[in-house]
Scaffold this motif. Structure first.
Motif, PDB file in Angstrom:
ATOM      1  N   UNK A  80       0.892  -0.715 -13.001  1.00 39.49           N
ATOM      2  CA  UNK A  80      -0.045  -0.952 -14.097  1.00 39.49           C
ATOM      3  C   UNK A  80      -0.598   0.363 -14.609  1.00 39.49           C
ATOM      4  N   UNK A  81      -0.644   0.506 -15.942  1.00 40.32           N
ATOM      5  CA  UNK A  81      -1.351   1.663 -16.468  1.00 40.32           C
ATOM      6  C   UNK A  81      -2.826   1.280 -16.609  1.00 40.32           C
ATOM      7  N   UNK A 127      -8.028   3.383  -6.004  1.00 36.33           N
ATOM      8  CA  UNK A 127      -7.399   4.681  -5.753  1.00 36.33           C
ATOM      9  C   UNK A 127      -5.922   4.646  -6.125  1.00 36.33           C
ATOM     10  N   UNK A 128      -5.253   3.544  -5.787  1.00 35.70           N
ATOM     11  CA  UNK A 128      -3.809   3.448  -6.004  1.00 35.70           C
ATOM     12  C   UNK A 128      -3.450   2.893  -7.380  1.00 35.70           C
ATOM     13  N   UNK A 131       3.205   6.042  -2.505  1.00 27.12           N
ATOM     14  CA  UNK A 131       4.380   6.870  -2.776  1.00 27.12           C
ATOM     15  C   UNK A 131       4.595   7.034  -4.280  1.00 27.12           C
ATOM     16  N   UNK A 132       4.429   5.946  -5.039  1.00 28.61           N
ATOM     17  CA  UNK A 132       4.589   6.023  -6.501  1.00 28.61           C
ATOM     18  C   UNK A 132       3.601   6.995  -7.117  1.00 28.61           C
ATOM     19  N   UNK A 133       2.440   7.127  -6.499  1.00 29.46           N
ATOM     20  CA  UNK A 133       1.435   8.069  -7.003  1.00 29.46           C
ATOM     21  C   UNK A 133       1.694   9.490  -6.519  1.00 29.46           C
ATOM     22  N   UNK A 134       2.667   9.643  -5.637  1.00 28.35           N
ATOM     23  CA  UNK A 134       2.974  10.970  -5.114  1.00 28.35           C
ATOM     24  C   UNK A 134       1.970  11.444  -4.077  1.00 28.35           C
ATOM     25  N   UNK A 147       0.851  -1.200   0.000  1.00 25.50           N
ATOM     26  CA  UNK A 147       0.000   0.000   0.000  1.00 25.50           C
ATOM     27  C   UNK A 147       0.881   1.241   0.000  1.00 25.50           C
ATOM     28  N   UNK A 148       1.860   1.266   0.874  1.00 25.23           N
ATOM     29  CA  UNK A 148       2.755   2.427   0.953  1.00 25.23           C
ATOM     30  C   UNK A 148       3.514   2.619  -0.357  1.00 25.23           C
ATOM     31  N   UNK A 149       4.015   1.536  -0.921  1.00 21.13           N
ATOM     32  CA  UNK A 149       4.747   1.620  -2.185  1.00 21.13           C
ATOM     33  C   UNK A 149       3.892   2.274  -3.275  1.00 21.13           C
TER      34      UNK A 149
END
Length: 107
Positions: A72-73, A55-56, A14-17, A9-11
């Motif tokens: 994933x896009x 959401x993520x 963070x990747x989404x800013x 979840x954290x990863x």
């Protein structure tokens, strides 16, 4: 070592800013609950995992068990969702063969 659901979840967050506060706002909860999720201190309801995946921009499979990651896009995510909807094994096989054929053309 395999990542925990909280680490995944954290990863993805963070990747989404996103900050914990921003994720909490979208989920309509407080930041401390997000922190508890990310530190594996509480069990997460299935419906929340589904919402987190949306959401993520990942899949529930990734959050739960580390399947294909949170990179994933939208097209990849939709392809996985559509494959999951196919109930007929023959149709799944045909769809998979079509995807394999397309990868050969991917020059």
């Amino acid at each position: 070592m395999n990542k925990t659901i909280g680490q995944r979840i954290k990863e993805c967050r963070v990747k989404m800013g996103m900050t914990q506060e921003e994720l909490a706002e979208v989920l309509c909860c407080n930041k401390s609950l997000i922190s508890q999720y990310e530190n594996d201190r509480v069990d997460i309801k299935g419906s929340v995992i589904v919402e987190l995946a949306e959401i993520l921009r990942t899949t529930t499979g990734y959050l739960l068990s580390g399947e294909k990651g949170c990179d994933l896009d939208e097209v990849e995510k939709e392809a996985l969702e559509l494959m999951a909807l196919l109930r007929n094994e023959k149709l799944k096989s045909v769809a998979l063969e079509q995807l394999r054929a397309l990868t050969v053309l991917n020059i």
